[in-house]
Each structure stands twice: as C-alpha cells, then as structure tokens.
Design a protein around this motif. Structure first.
Motif, mmCIF file in Angstrom:
data_model
loop_
_atom_site.group_PDB
_atom_site.id
_atom_site.type_symbol
_atom_site.label_atom_id
_atom_site.label_comp_id
_atom_site.label_asym_id
_atom_site.label_seq_id
_atom_site.Cartn_x
_atom_site.Cartn_y
_atom_site.Cartn_z
ATOM 1 N N ILE A 1 0.816 -1.213 0.000
ATOM 2 C CA ILE A 1 0.000 0.000 0.000
ATOM 3 C C ILE A 1 0.854 1.270 0.000
ATOM 4 C CG2 ILE A 1 -0.264 0.116 2.501
ATOM 5 C CD1 ILE A 1 -3.114 1.091 2.022
ATOM 6 N N ARG A 2 2.151 1.154 0.268
ATOM 7 C CA ARG A 2 3.022 2.330 0.362
ATOM 8 C C ARG A 2 2.991 3.200 -0.903
ATOM 9 N NH1 ARG A 2 4.412 5.793 3.900
ATOM 10 N NH2 ARG A 2 4.955 4.172 5.376
ATOM 11 N N PRO A 3 3.068 2.647 -2.120
ATOM 12 C CA PRO A 3 2.998 3.517 -3.310
ATOM 13 C C PRO A 3 1.693 4.313 -3.380
ATOM 14 C CG PRO A 3 3.809 1.346 -3.916
ATOM 15 C CD PRO A 3 3.349 1.256 -2.483
ATOM 16 N N LEU A 4 0.574 3.700 -3.012
ATOM 17 C CA LEU A 4 -0.708 4.410 -3.005
ATOM 18 C C LEU A 4 -0.679 5.534 -1.973
ATOM 19 C CD1 LEU A 4 -3.694 4.843 -3.766
ATOM 20 C CD2 LEU A 4 -4.277 3.124 -2.022
ATOM 21 N N VAL A 5 -0.208 5.242 -0.782
ATOM 22 C CA VAL A 5 -0.139 6.247 0.283
ATOM 23 C C VAL A 5 0.722 7.430 -0.165
ATOM 24 C CG1 VAL A 5 0.756 6.687 2.617
ATOM 25 C CG2 VAL A 5 -0.620 4.641 2.164
ATOM 26 N N ASP A 6 1.876 7.143 -0.745
ATOM 27 C CA ASP A 6 2.755 8.217 -1.220
ATOM 28 C C ASP A 6 2.093 9.024 -2.333
ATOM 29 O OD1 ASP A 6 4.689 7.462 0.604
ATOM 30 O OD2 ASP A 6 5.867 6.323 -0.857
ATOM 31 N N TRP A 7 1.460 8.345 -3.288
ATOM 32 C CA TRP A 7 0.799 9.042 -4.394
ATOM 33 C C TRP A 7 -0.305 9.959 -3.865
ATOM 34 C CZ3 TRP A 7 -3.875 10.000 -6.472
ATOM 35 C CH2 TRP A 7 -3.898 10.565 -7.751
ATOM 36 N N LEU A 8 -1.146 9.426 -2.974
ATOM 37 C CA LEU A 8 -2.245 10.220 -2.414
ATOM 38 C C LEU A 8 -1.704 11.451 -1.695
ATOM 39 C CD1 LEU A 8 -4.518 7.353 -1.041
ATOM 40 C CD2 LEU A 8 -5.028 8.834 -2.997
ATOM 41 N N HIS A 9 -0.630 11.249 -0.924
ATOM 42 C CA HIS A 9 -0.032 12.350 -0.161
ATOM 43 C C HIS A 9 0.457 13.460 -1.078
ATOM 44 C CE1 HIS A 9 2.927 14.028 2.882
ATOM 45 N NE2 HIS A 9 1.749 14.144 3.440
ATOM 46 N N TYR A 10 1.019 13.116 -2.218
ATOM 47 C CA TYR A 10 1.533 14.102 -3.169
ATOM 48 C C TYR A 10 0.449 14.676 -4.078
ATOM 49 C CZ TYR A 10 6.398 13.142 -2.015
ATOM 50 O OH TYR A 10 7.587 13.021 -1.364
ATOM 51 N N ASN A 11 -0.748 14.126 -4.028
ATOM 52 C CA ASN A 11 -1.799 14.541 -4.965
ATOM 53 C C ASN A 11 -3.059 15.057 -4.280
ATOM 54 O OD1 ASN A 11 -0.955 13.902 -7.941
ATOM 55 N ND2 ASN A 11 -0.109 12.274 -6.660
ATOM 56 N N GLY A 12 -2.866 15.778 -3.200
ATOM 57 C CA GLY A 12 -3.968 16.532 -2.612
ATOM 58 C C GLY A 12 -4.794 15.836 -1.555
ATOM 59 N N PHE A 13 -4.401 14.647 -1.130
ATOM 60 C CA PHE A 13 -5.126 13.971 -0.070
ATOM 61 C C PHE A 13 -4.407 14.194 1.259
ATOM 62 C CE2 PHE A 13 -6.712 11.891 -3.777
ATOM 63 C CZ PHE A 13 -7.982 11.451 -3.463
ATOM 64 N N THR A 14 -5.179 14.336 2.320
ATOM 65 C CA THR A 14 -4.610 14.414 3.661
ATOM 66 C C THR A 14 -4.541 12.986 4.182
ATOM 67 O OG1 THR A 14 -5.577 16.593 4.007
ATOM 68 C CG2 THR A 14 -4.905 15.365 5.978
ATOM 69 N N MET A 15 -3.324 12.498 4.362
ATOM 70 C CA MET A 15 -3.132 11.112 4.778
ATOM 71 C C MET A 15 -3.125 11.008 6.302
ATOM 72 S SD MET A 15 -3.107 9.601 1.980
ATOM 73 C CE MET A 15 -2.857 8.008 2.720
ATOM 74 N N VAL A 16 -3.888 10.049 6.803
ATOM 75 C CA VAL A 16 -3.891 9.760 8.233
ATOM 76 C C VAL A 16 -3.567 8.273 8.363
ATOM 77 C CG1 VAL A 16 -5.199 9.843 10.393
ATOM 78 C CG2 VAL A 16 -5.660 11.529 8.584
ATOM 79 N N THR A 17 -2.389 8.001 8.909
ATOM 80 C CA THR A 17 -1.928 6.615 9.017
ATOM 81 C C THR A 17 -1.478 6.332 10.444
ATOM 82 O OG1 THR A 17 0.345 7.171 8.439
ATOM 83 C CG2 THR A 17 -1.119 6.595 6.619
ATOM 84 N N LYS A 18 -1.412 5.058 10.764
ATOM 85 C CA LYS A 18 -0.818 4.620 12.016
ATOM 86 C C LYS A 18 -0.309 3.204 11.811
ATOM 87 C CE LYS A 18 -4.902 2.796 14.454
ATOM 88 N NZ LYS A 18 -5.825 3.021 15.567
ATOM 89 N N PRO A 19 0.611 2.767 12.651
ATOM 90 C CA PRO A 19 1.127 1.403 12.491
ATOM 91 C C PRO A 19 0.026 0.365 12.736
ATOM 92 C CG PRO A 19 2.525 2.693 13.964
ATOM 93 C CD PRO A 19 1.286 3.503 13.719
ATOM 94 N N ALA A 20 0.015 -0.638 11.893
ATOM 95 C CA ALA A 20 -0.930 -1.755 12.066
ATOM 96 C C ALA A 20 -0.341 -2.744 13.065
ATOM 97 C CB ALA A 20 -1.160 -2.444 10.729
ATOM 98 N N LYS A 21 -1.223 -3.465 13.709
ATOM 99 C CA LYS A 21 -0.789 -4.515 14.619
ATOM 100 C C LYS A 21 -0.923 -5.850 13.907
ATOM 101 C CE LYS A 21 -2.063 -2.026 18.814
ATOM 102 N NZ LYS A 21 -1.799 -0.757 18.232
ATOM 103 N N GLU A 22 0.138 -6.637 13.963
ATOM 104 C CA GLU A 22 0.167 -7.930 13.292
ATOM 105 C C GLU A 22 0.041 -9.037 14.324
ATOM 106 O OE1 GLU A 22 3.003 -10.153 10.019
ATOM 107 O OE2 GLU A 22 3.448 -8.119 10.628
ATOM 108 N N TYR A 23 -0.755 -10.062 13.998
ATOM 109 C CA TYR A 23 -0.902 -11.195 14.901
ATOM 110 C C TYR A 23 -1.201 -12.455 14.100
ATOM 111 C CZ TYR A 23 -5.951 -10.596 14.283
ATOM 112 O OH TYR A 23 -7.217 -10.495 13.746
ATOM 113 N N THR A 24 -1.154 -13.597 14.762
ATOM 114 C CA THR A 24 -1.471 -14.876 14.140
ATOM 115 C C THR A 24 -2.775 -15.375 14.746
ATOM 116 O OG1 THR A 24 0.888 -15.333 13.915
ATOM 117 C CG2 THR A 24 -0.615 -17.200 13.655
ATOM 118 N N ASP A 25 -3.745 -15.707 13.881
ATOM 119 C CA ASP A 25 -5.043 -16.155 14.398
ATOM 120 C C ASP A 25 -4.981 -17.613 14.832
ATOM 121 O OD1 ASP A 25 -5.300 -17.741 12.120
ATOM 122 O OD2 ASP A 25 -6.915 -16.563 11.226
#
Length: 191
Positions: free
Chosen positions: A61-85
């Motif tokens: 998702i990083r390329p999308l996040v970077d593109w959105l950030h450079y193209n007029g979107f206000t990005m709000v992100t936070k670290p995801a939590k990873e786990y094993t079900d």
C-alpha cells in the motif's frame, strides 16, 4: 444531492472502500475520485485513513499512500498490529475509526457536506452528531455485493446513500493483479 457552492470534505476509510470496490470487481482511481467531488462542490479536504505495516521492508500500500499524499489527499496513518489467528494465519489489524471521527468532528463547523466512504455501522453515531451540527452527510458504499458492505443503520442515518457501483464508470479502473500475500495485506483494517 450536491450543491455547487457547498463546502465539501471527503473522509475515506481506506480498507473499507478497498474491500467494497474489490467486491464489485474494480479498483478506485483516486485522481478521478477527487476530480468528481471537486466538480460536485467546493472540496476543502480529502482525508484518507489507513494503517500501515511498519516492520515490512516493502508494503504493497506504500505507493498508493505516497501518491495520495503528493496529490492533494490528507493522509492519516498509524502502524498496524500484526498477529497470528487460531488457524495460524497471519492477520493484520489497524482500526482508524477514532481518528476519522475526531477529524470529522473538528472539521464539521467549517463544512456544509461530508462524504463518508465507508459502510461501517460504527460510524452511525458520528453521522448523527454531524447532522445535529447542521452538516449534511452522504455515505458511499455498496448494497450490491454479497453480503452488502454497508450496515443498514448507517445507510438509514445518512442524508444520502451513494451506491459505489454507480460511480464505477466515473472513478473506477480495472483491478490490478496482485499475488495472494499482497492481497491479504494491501489494505489493513479492523472490524
């Protein structure tokens, strides 16, 4: 219903919109999405919310996040939590509901109309509060997937429901092929 002179803000629940578009068989072209809503009113902000895997060297998702950030979107992100079900599968959780809600409440006095791209029923109280403050709220999701991606409560609360599939010709593009690992973590979100 949109009015040309109204001040608009978009609030995009990234994982929810991704899942709805995927269920309908298309990808979102975010440049076209932004242009469409600039045409409908005075677009003040377009927020995009997503959790990111911080420990991976490459996140799909990083390329999308970077593109959105450079193209007029206000990005709000936070670290995801990873786990094993319990089945031993790698899962990722990254709920952005609180961040989206706080931002919408803060912006409410400065806008006439908020467009929420999510079908998550947890947003029903937010929509009701925004409406009490005089803000009109449109919700974009789909009832045409199986199961429907929008909660009935949220759809009933909104001033206007916009079927995502009806925007396909305006903001859609054919889906990209991704490997299965990328597909599982491309958009993270919590329930």
């Amino acid at each position: 219903m949109f009015y040309k002179d109204e001040r608009l803000a978009l609030f995009i629940d990234g994982s929810n919109l991704y899942a709805a578009a995927k269920a309908l068989g298309f990808d979102i072209d975010y440049k076209l999405l932004r242009q469409e809503f600039m045409r409908r009113g005075k677009l003040l902000r377009a927020f995009y919310y997503t959790a990111l895997l911080e420990n991976d060297e490459y996140s799909p998702i990083r390329p999308l996040v970077d593109w959105l950030h450079y193209n007029g979107f206000t990005m709000v992100t936070k670290p995801a939590k990873e786990y094993t079900d319990s089945m031993g599968r790698r899962k990722v959780k990254g709920n952005m509901d609180i961040e989206l809600t706080v931002d919408a409440m803060e912006l409410a006095p400065r806008v006439d109309h908020i467009v929420l791209f999510s079908g998550d029923g947890d947003f029903r109280p937010l929509v009701a509060s925004l409406q009490r403050q005089g803000v009109r709220v449109s919700v974009v999701s789909t009832i045409r997937s199986q199961p429907p991606m929008i909660s009935d409560e949220l759809r009933r609360q909104a001033d206007n429901f916009i079927e995502l599939e009806e925007l396909k010709d305006v903001i859609g593009r054919p889906p990209r092929e991704m490997n299965s690992d990328s597909r599982n973590i491309a958009h993270v979100g919590g329930q």
